[in-house]
Scaffold this active site. Structure first.
Site, PDB file in Angstrom:
ATOM      1  N   ASP A   1      -1.239  -0.615   6.234  1.00 62.47           N
ATOM      2  CA  ASP A   1      -1.307  -0.091   7.600  1.00 62.47           C
ATOM      3  C   ASP A   1      -2.699   0.325   8.044  1.00 62.47           C
ATOM      4  O   ASP A   1      -2.942   0.465   9.235  1.00 62.47           O
ATOM      5  CB  ASP A   1      -0.369   1.115   7.748  1.00 62.47           C
TER       6      ASP A   1
ATOM      7  N   ASP B   1       0.874  -1.164   0.000  1.00 62.79           N
ATOM      8  CA  ASP B   1       0.000   0.000   0.000  1.00 62.79           C
ATOM      9  C   ASP B   1       0.918   1.223   0.000  1.00 62.79           C
ATOM     10  O   ASP B   1       2.126   1.105   0.267  1.00 62.79           O
ATOM     11  CB  ASP B   1      -0.875  -0.020   1.258  1.00 62.79           C
TER      12      ASP B   1
END
Length: 639
Positions: A507, A315
């Site tokens: 995250d 990501d």
């Protein structure tokens, strides 16, 4: 008391030693026949007990290596080598004891977290009295959000909280691996599990005990401690070929010599302790080493998977970038004022958990613009937020989302390192807020290291707009970019990536589905991303992407140690069996020699607790240089 505890913990060893002593006494008083019968009956009882356990395992669909031990004990009894039979029993039970000892040693670092978990909190009676430290003790689980707590010198912070005292110093080494104390100022967050310095401090509870950082870590450690590595089953898969080889060698020795004793002498050296013990000891060592490095792996299965990783996906927001975007420009549309656009956007973003929202709110507060309450607010995951403020409908989010509600939306031209949040008011495009976010300084080095260490494919999967994502990817050396993705699209792409296994690093809450779907999901959990941590297989407790390298390096080292230990055991056993076919190794001597083989493999397996450096050195760039090349500011995240 400690000696009695050890005797009770390992009853088979205790009984076998007593049997040895009794047989020795009977031999000394010229009662060898009685000693033989005692040894035979005892070993036969052990054989029956082992067979019962084997049947239970078979009924569960598990075939193990105990068959070799049973055959060896029966063979030695059949040819009258009852002393050798006792040694085999001692060897097997001693192997279990060594496994238990090694396991305790390997789990030491994991257990340290559990042993120091905070249990009591001091809640102040009168939080408004700055002079009074009168408090009552309550269990950590009973602390409510908003309670004001007193933390005395050298105490463990019980829950996550906001520091109310002007300044405090904390030891966060158990959370982040940082060996030096860190200073926190009033208004900053202090994580549970940190150790307070030399002065008492006050803090306001931000989360309950169950939701605080340290308790989340403890829960992950419980999962890691109770796991079993698949390499143990891999060792059991050696059972059939290894048993077949041992029986062929033993049968051949018997046929060539015409002596049944030779059959027993060969099988004594085929006992399976190296396979049964070395592999799980190695994996427990790997889990412990990872925990000590600030990386919690939830199971031994994860250790093996991460060791074999061939593709990696990241990501962007908060993972490859630092996740702290700052406002650099407000571009109002005609008819709107820049301060008005910023104030309305920041007021709406109060109701969003996205990282861009924090940057917008901070910018408004820094400019003295008060945030106004909304009569109604809602957030559309990964797209944006809508709120009714002073009777006006304010929408902040991605360009496509805002354009669906305000058709006159115009996309802003972005420079390198910039991203935009678009604003609409009452169905009209009101302007764009430009933000910038710096890349993590270690990100380029991590990507480089993975490419140099057998990871064939590295990709970015992000919900951000393509221009911003491609700018970050280019600077970090990532060629494959998938941008403007919704969570289901991330999951689909992660499932389609080849070669496998695939590692995914994220995250945020929106990363939880893809972390759960990937072969190995790694969550950057240092900032308390609970949903992502729950879904992931690995949680990084330190706010550094370099720990991804540590996790892969530790996994590979651990798997290499486990497999090497297995092959050392097999190689030594087969070699000794060949020698025993000639009659040079009597049964009793063979049983003692095999004990040394067991010890050698277990000691080798403990190498998983240490070994070579586990990845990037501080400042390393993945190519052996001592410093990381400077990385330019990279784009800010998008929804």
């Amino acid at each position: 008391m400690r000696s009695l505890s050890l005797l009770w913990r390992y009853p088979v060893i205790t009984l076998t030693v007593l049997a040895f002593a009794l047989v020795g006494v009977l031999h000394a008083v010229d009662q060898q026949q009685v000693g033989r019968w005692i040894a035979t009956v005892y070993v036969a009882a052990v054989v029956v007990w082992t067979l019962i356990g084997m049947v239970r395992d078979v009924l569960r669909g598990h075939v193990g290596l105990d068959i070799l031990a049973v055959v060896a004990m029966v063979a030695t009894l059949a040819v009258g080598e009852y002393i050798a039979a006792l040694i085999i029993v001692l060897m097997l039970s001693g192997g279990e004891a060594l496994e238990d000892f090694a396991g305790r040693r390997a789990r030491r670092d994991l257990s340290a977290l559990l042993d120091r978990s905070p249990r009591i909190a001091h809640v102040l009676h009168d939080p408004g009295d700055a002079q009074s430290d009168e408090a009552h003790d309550v269990p950590v689980d009973e602390v409510a959000v908003g309670d004001v707590l007193l933390v005395r010198p050298a105490e463990i912070v019980p829950v996550d909280g906001t520091l109310l005292t002007t300044e405090g110093e904390f030891d966060e080494s158990s959370l982040t691996g940082e060996s030096l104390p860190v200073s926190r100022h009033a208004g900053e967050e202090v994580l549970s599990g940190a150790i307070n310095g030399s002065r008492a401090i006050r803090l306001r509870a931000l989360r309950t005990g169950a939701d605080s950082q340290y308790q989340q870590i403890v829960a992950l450690v419980h999962q890691a401690e109770s796991s079993h590595a698949p390499i143990v089953r891999l060792a059991d898969r050696f059972a059939i070929p290894f048993t077949a080889v041992a029986l062929v060698l033993a049968g051949t020795a018997w046929a060539l010599s015409g002596d049944a004793t030779r059959f027993a002498e060969v099988l004594v050296l085929a006992t399976p302790c190296p396979l049964l013990i070395a592999a799980p000891v190695a994996f427990l060592g790997g889990l412990s080493r990872a925990a000590k490095s600030g990386v919690i792996m939830k199971s031994g299965a994860v250790v093996e998977q991460i060791a074999r990783v061939r593709s990696a996906a990241f990501d962007k927001t908060g993972t490859l970038t630092q996740g702290r975007p700052e406002l650099v420009e407000v571009r109002p549309a005609p008819g709107f004022d820049a301060y008005e656009v910023l104030q309305l956007a920041a007021s709406a973003e109060q109701y969003s958990s996205h990282v861009l929202a924090a940057g917008i709110r901070t910018a408004a507060e820094a400019r003295g613009l008060p945030l106004e309450a909304a009569a109604e607010a809602s957030e559309t995951a990964t797209n944006g937020v809508s709120a009714t403020i002073r009777g006006r409908t304010v929408v902040v989010g991605k360009p496509a989302y805002v354009a669906s509600l305000a058709p006159d939306t115009v996309r802003a031209e972005l420079g390198t390192g910039e991203a935009a949040a678009y604003v609409a008011v009452d169905g009209r495009f009101a302007g764009a807020l430009l933000l910038a976010d710096a890349a993590r300084p270690e990100a380029a080095a991590v990507v480089s290291w993975l490419r140099l260490h057998e990871v064939e494919r590295v990709a970015m999967l992000t919900g951000d707009v393509r221009s911003t994502a491609e700018s970050v990817a280019h600077q970090l050396g990532i060629e494959e970019v998938h941008a403007e993705l919704l969570p289901p699209e991330k999951v689909r792409l992660a499932a389609e990536l080849e070669p496998r296994p695939v590692l995914m690093v994220g995250d945020g809450v929106n990363d939880a589905p893809v972390l759960a779907a990937a072969d190995i999901g790694i969550a950057m959990g240092a900032k308390g991303a609970t949903a992502a941590g729950d879904a992931a297989d690995v949680v990084i407790l330190v706010d550094s992407l370099a720990k991804v390298v540590d996790a892969v390096a530790i996994g590979r080292h651990t798997l290499r140690v486990a497999l090497t230990a297995i092959w050392i055991g097999i190689g030594l056993s087969v070699g000794l069996m060949v020698v025993a076919m000639t009659g040079l190794i009597p049964a009793v001597a063979g049983a003692l020699v095999q004990e040394l083989v067991d010890l050698a493999t277990i000691l080798y397996a403990l190498r998983a607790l240490s070994g070579p450096p586990s990845g990037l050195r501080p400042g390393a760039d993945g190519t052996g240089a001592d410093t990381v090349p400077a990385v330019a500011a990279t784009p800010a995240p998008g929804r």
